[in-house]
Design an enzyme around this catalytic site. Sequence first.
Site, PDB file in Angstrom:
ATOM      1  N   CYS A 107       0.683  -1.678  -0.114  1.00 50.88           N
ATOM      2  CA  CYS A 107       0.344   0.054   0.076  1.00 50.88           C
ATOM      3  C   CYS A 107       1.159   1.666  -0.294  1.00 50.88           C
ATOM      4  O   CYS A 107       2.104   1.269   0.546  1.00 50.88           O
ATOM      5  CB  CYS A 107      -0.468   0.133   1.025  1.00 50.88           C
ATOM      6  SG  CYS A 107      -2.272  -1.088   0.850  1.00 50.88           S
ATOM      7  N   ARG A 146       3.136   0.786  -5.345  1.00 51.06           N
ATOM      8  CA  ARG A 146       2.773  -0.360  -4.382  1.00 51.06           C
ATOM      9  C   ARG A 146       1.856  -1.208  -3.836  1.00 51.06           C
ATOM     10  O   ARG A 146       1.705  -1.716  -3.146  1.00 51.06           O
ATOM     11  CB  ARG A 146       3.296   0.938  -3.617  1.00 51.06           C
ATOM     12  CG  ARG A 146       4.650   1.377  -3.201  1.00 51.06           C
ATOM     13  CD  ARG A 146       4.351   2.268  -2.164  1.00 51.06           C
ATOM     14  NE  ARG A 146       4.573   2.336  -1.002  1.00 51.06           N
ATOM     15  CZ  ARG A 146       5.459   1.371  -0.039  1.00 51.06           C
ATOM     16  NH1 ARG A 146       6.773   1.646  -0.518  1.00 51.06           N
ATOM     17  NH2 ARG A 146       5.388   0.854   1.317  1.00 51.06           N
ATOM     18  N   TRP A 186      -3.319  -2.678  -1.316  1.00 55.71           N
ATOM     19  CA  TRP A 186      -3.445  -4.004  -2.212  1.00 55.71           C
ATOM     20  C   TRP A 186      -3.984  -4.324  -0.844  1.00 55.71           C
ATOM     21  O   TRP A 186      -3.124  -4.901   0.037  1.00 55.71           O
ATOM     22  CB  TRP A 186      -2.191  -3.806  -1.966  1.00 55.71           C
ATOM     23  CG  TRP A 186      -0.953  -5.270  -3.015  1.00 55.71           C
ATOM     24  CD1 TRP A 186      -1.189  -5.649  -3.780  1.00 55.71           C
ATOM     25  CD2 TRP A 186      -1.204  -6.453  -2.045  1.00 55.71           C
ATOM     26  NE1 TRP A 186      -0.808  -7.153  -3.894  1.00 55.71           N
ATOM     27  CE2 TRP A 186      -0.504  -7.692  -3.090  1.00 55.71           C
ATOM     28  CE3 TRP A 186      -0.551  -6.942  -0.285  1.00 55.71           C
ATOM     29  CZ2 TRP A 186      -0.036  -9.138  -2.571  1.00 55.71           C
ATOM     30  CZ3 TRP A 186       0.006  -7.768   0.042  1.00 55.71           C
ATOM     31  CH2 TRP A 186       0.080  -9.116  -0.813  1.00 55.71           C
ATOM     32  N   ASN A 212      -0.960   1.341   6.411  1.00 55.70           N
ATOM     33  CA  ASN A 212      -0.225   0.320   5.515  1.00 55.70           C
ATOM     34  C   ASN A 212       0.639  -0.580   6.353  1.00 55.70           C
ATOM     35  O   ASN A 212       1.109  -0.192   7.424  1.00 55.70           O
ATOM     36  CB  ASN A 212       0.981   1.029   4.323  1.00 55.70           C
ATOM     37  CG  ASN A 212       1.669   0.499   3.636  1.00 55.70           C
ATOM     38  OD1 ASN A 212       1.449  -1.257   3.698  1.00 55.70           O
ATOM     39  ND2 ASN A 212       3.308   0.499   3.680  1.00 55.70           N
ATOM     40  N   GLY A 213       0.531  -2.212   6.837  1.00 53.03           N
ATOM     41  CA  GLY A 213       0.532  -2.645   7.620  1.00 53.03           C
ATOM     42  C   GLY A 213      -0.674  -3.286   8.020  1.00 53.03           C
ATOM     43  O   GLY A 213      -1.650  -3.606   7.172  1.00 53.03           O
ATOM     44  N   GLU A 250      16.165 -16.173 -12.975  1.00 52.48           N
ATOM     45  CA  GLU A 250      14.799 -15.282 -13.007  1.00 52.48           C
ATOM     46  C   GLU A 250      14.635 -14.692 -14.148  1.00 52.48           C
ATOM     47  O   GLU A 250      13.665 -13.859 -14.953  1.00 52.48           O
ATOM     48  CB  GLU A 250      16.946 -13.712 -13.017  1.00 52.48           C
ATOM     49  CG  GLU A 250      16.410 -12.311 -13.171  1.00 52.48           C
ATOM     50  CD  GLU A 250      14.992 -11.998 -12.141  1.00 52.48           C
ATOM     51  OE1 GLU A 250      14.792 -12.356 -11.369  1.00 52.48           O
ATOM     52  OE2 GLU A 250      15.061 -10.495 -12.272  1.00 52.48           O
ATOM     53  N   LYS A 256      10.885 -13.067 -14.208  1.00 48.91           N
ATOM     54  CA  LYS A 256      10.134 -12.085 -14.955  1.00 48.91           C
ATOM     55  C   LYS A 256       9.406 -12.742 -16.188  1.00 48.91           C
ATOM     56  O   LYS A 256       7.907 -11.631 -16.265  1.00 48.91           O
ATOM     57  CB  LYS A 256      11.091 -11.609 -16.450  1.00 48.91           C
ATOM     58  CG  LYS A 256      12.311 -10.356 -16.308  1.00 48.91           C
ATOM     59  CD  LYS A 256      12.190  -9.221 -15.197  1.00 48.91           C
ATOM     60  CE  LYS A 256      11.757  -9.931 -13.356  1.00 48.91           C
ATOM     61  NZ  LYS A 256      13.098  -9.507 -12.403  1.00 48.91           N
ATOM     62  N   GLU A 301       5.259 -13.081 -13.808  1.00 44.81           N
ATOM     63  CA  GLU A 301       4.748 -12.436 -13.277  1.00 44.81           C
ATOM     64  C   GLU A 301       4.119 -10.757 -13.781  1.00 44.81           C
ATOM     65  O   GLU A 301       3.308 -10.496 -13.907  1.00 44.81           O
ATOM     66  CB  GLU A 301       5.997 -11.019 -12.425  1.00 44.81           C
ATOM     67  CG  GLU A 301       7.131 -10.401 -12.805  1.00 44.81           C
ATOM     68  CD  GLU A 301       8.077  -9.878 -12.326  1.00 44.81           C
ATOM     69  OE1 GLU A 301       7.390  -9.595 -10.661  1.00 44.81           O
ATOM     70  OE2 GLU A 301       9.085 -10.071 -11.870  1.00 44.81           O
ATOM     71  N   HIS A 315      15.367 -35.606 -15.158  1.00 36.90           N
ATOM     72  CA  HIS A 315      14.266 -36.454 -13.743  1.00 36.90           C
ATOM     73  C   HIS A 315      13.094 -36.315 -13.572  1.00 36.90           C
ATOM     74  O   HIS A 315      12.495 -35.737 -12.761  1.00 36.90           O
ATOM     75  CB  HIS A 315      15.300 -36.091 -13.180  1.00 36.90           C
ATOM     76  CG  HIS A 315      16.874 -35.936 -12.677  1.00 36.90           C
ATOM     77  ND1 HIS A 315      16.701 -38.171 -12.726  1.00 36.90           N
ATOM     78  CD2 HIS A 315      18.148 -35.543 -13.841  1.00 36.90           C
ATOM     79  CE1 HIS A 315      18.714 -37.726 -13.279  1.00 36.90           C
ATOM     80  NE2 HIS A 315      19.446 -36.607 -12.955  1.00 36.90           N
ATOM     81  N   LYS A 343       5.122  -3.640  -5.600  1.00 39.20           N
ATOM     82  CA  LYS A 343       6.642  -3.383  -5.519  1.00 39.20           C
ATOM     83  C   LYS A 343       6.915  -3.644  -4.513  1.00 39.20           C
ATOM     84  O   LYS A 343       7.973  -4.708  -4.255  1.00 39.20           O
ATOM     85  CB  LYS A 343       6.740  -1.839  -6.085  1.00 39.20           C
ATOM     86  CG  LYS A 343       7.675  -2.318  -6.543  1.00 39.20           C
ATOM     87  CD  LYS A 343       8.618  -2.020  -7.374  1.00 39.20           C
ATOM     88  CE  LYS A 343      10.209  -2.085  -7.902  1.00 39.20           C
ATOM     89  NZ  LYS A 343      10.626  -2.881  -8.607  1.00 39.20           N
TER      90      LYS A 343
HETATM   91  C1  AGP Z   1      10.810  -8.593  -9.247  1.00 44.08           C
HETATM   92  O1  AGP Z   1      10.382  -8.825 -10.066  1.00 44.08           O
HETATM   93  C2  AGP Z   1       9.831  -8.425  -7.794  1.00 44.08           C
HETATM   94  N1  AGP Z   1       8.743  -7.714  -8.124  1.00 44.08           N
HETATM   95  C3  AGP Z   1      10.057  -9.084  -7.190  1.00 44.08           C
HETATM   96  O2  AGP Z   1      10.200 -10.847  -6.661  1.00 44.08           O
HETATM   97  C4  AGP Z   1      11.005  -8.832  -5.632  1.00 44.08           C
HETATM   98  O3  AGP Z   1      12.446  -8.584  -6.517  1.00 44.08           O
HETATM   99  C5  AGP Z   1      10.961  -9.096  -4.520  1.00 44.08           C
HETATM  100  O4  AGP Z   1       9.357  -9.066  -3.875  1.00 44.08           O
HETATM  101  C6  AGP Z   1      12.007  -8.329  -3.646  1.00 44.08           C
HETATM  102  O5  AGP Z   1      12.042  -7.343  -3.312  1.00 44.08           O
HETATM  103  P1  AGP Z   1      12.964  -6.372  -2.790  1.00 44.08           P
HETATM  104  O6  AGP Z   1      14.224  -6.462  -3.820  1.00 44.08           O
HETATM  105  O7  AGP Z   1      12.284  -4.605  -2.869  1.00 44.08           O
HETATM  106  O8  AGP Z   1      12.903  -6.951  -1.656  1.00 44.08           O
END
Ligand code: AGP
Length: 626
Positions: free
Chosen positions: A2, A27, A74, A100-101, A497, A501, A504, A520, A621
């Site tokens: 949030c 956020r 969120w 937020n929290g 990675e 990408k 998501e 396997h 994020k």
């Molecule tokens: C990355 O593309 C992601 N959205 C996510 O995995 C992110 O890297 C993860 O939430 C960790 O965030 P941070 O680096 O702010 O701790």
Amino acid sequence: MCGIVGYIGYRPAAEVLVDGLRRLEYRGYDSAGVACTNNIRLEVAKSAGRLDNLVKELAKRPLEGQSGIAHTRWATHGAPTDINAHPHTDCTGTIGVVHNGIIENYLELKAWLIEKGHKFSSETDSEILAHLIEEFAVSSVGGGSGDAHGARLYKALTKALSVVSGSYALVVLDQHQPDLLLAARQDSPLIIGLGEGENFLASDMPAIIKYTRRMMVLEDGDVAVVGREKVMVQKLDGLPVERHLFIVDWDPGRTEKEGYDHFMLKEIHEQPAALRAALAGRVGFDTGGKHLPKLEQVLPASVAAACREAVFVAAGTAYHAGYLGREWWRRWTDLPVQAELASEFRYHHPHLDRHSLVVIVSQSGETADTLAALREAKRRGAVTLAVTNVVGSSVAREADYVLYTQAGPEIAVASTKAYTSQLACLALTGIYIASTRGEMDQNRAAALLGELLALNGVMREMIPRLEPEVREVAVEWGRTADVYYIGRGLDYPLAMEGQLKLKEISYIHAEALAAGELKHGTLALITEGTPVVALATQPQLFDKMVSNIKEVKARGAEVLLLTGENNRHRPLVDVADKVIYLPEVDPDLMPIIAAVPLQLLAYYAAVNRGCDVDHPRNLAKSVTVE
Ligand code: AGP
């Protein structure tokens, strides 16, 4: 999770607040709301869905006033509806709160408040805050208007905070007190921006950097009284505290798209500059003119020398960076090195002591799982190093040592430039530790550092050259349901990675496999036309990779191979359906270069499928809940 914005000053508050929310949408973006007060009443507008819905609502019914609070959500407790959107108000509709929290004991507090006669409108945990403040303000002695009312509100807030457990960053607006905002923080970020005759509050700097560069980060347990001219910070027990004021040196333009269709694409293109910034001032020369790592200011040589093991702890993309860091450090140092998922770290009962170096990797520095792991590592006596992008973030403040990645603001939910900057920092730190401990030959260290420094130029030349090629492949994946990424050695974390990408932002199911593991089990899923991205940047593993590629080709897979230019002479037409050749750098550093086409692949696949690239569904994020 949030995003929060607060404003008090001389401008129309709603405009400043909505502008701030726009920059915090990363956020959370399932609903948004604003509350303003104009001395006469407190007015609220909220709307489920994206921020534009709220903007439409405000166009029909503008909110007046020069102080206000706003929130982009969120959802954690309660569905993303108009009612559950913040700000939440008390029974009288005069006290507004954005939060937020998570308030962990909200159910018992809600039951107690209902018994006292409070009426709730939402299913959220946050609404209890407005009612608690109302309850304690009414029951506290004194009253009246002006300062006395402000003092009573402050007391009511601190009393409310003393009964809640959980995490919060919150801002309170009271119709009877339009000249102040109250704010508090515990385990969720909150910043105060200081202006002339106006002040700002926000979860993150991009929300307010357009108005001021003078910032102050609140710490856990802080309660702030923010007026137009004055800001006062106290601990919950009333003890006044001074918080460090710093000037943010980014150009506000860095939080704009600057002609790119999406922040993600802009940030992919910013990687050469970000790589350069990550290394700036951190590589020097010895008397013979050879490159030397200059990290003593960040991590004393005595810490590197005393270290007997290293553990990388992180989440998501940052974990993939940590995993690659593990591979590098294992090669370059004699240390045992692990990489752990932050959310699992505590359950592994890590055996740590003062000779353990725990490296916490986090773009935001606020990820709840990562922060909890950092605290666990400290509790167990380890030395902690934070590798983070956000100055003054919780991780940066709590770790023993901090290495800032210096990538500049990353707005897109999908991490790109933060990732490659993390890689540059982890490589640099690995070289520093290895050479400090005498485990890496000085010539090798100098050569690697030279290559690391040159990467930005290599990447700058590569991006425009490869972008059209990668885009073509991504368009071909239009109706694809699954993609498999395979690699060996350093290419395995790169595969992890690449698949994250793609998943998501394009919602295509993707899986990463150590190429040798395919046979396997997962090989059973490879059928005619299944796309497989084969990563073969490591010369010593190339032949083995070719065997694995043949295994999938024999089952009908469509193979995209990423490999170095040096393999151009090989007859690869029979091996892969399409080959993307990467510029050759030191094999250890190839994954940094190879990350970029994987990011572009995911980006164009998502664009081609009409996905909202910068705001992928269900994600945010900064994940500040466990
Ligand atoms: C990355 O593309 C992601 N959205 C996510 O995995 C992110 O890297 C993860 O939430 C960790 O965030 P941070 O680096 O702010 O701790």
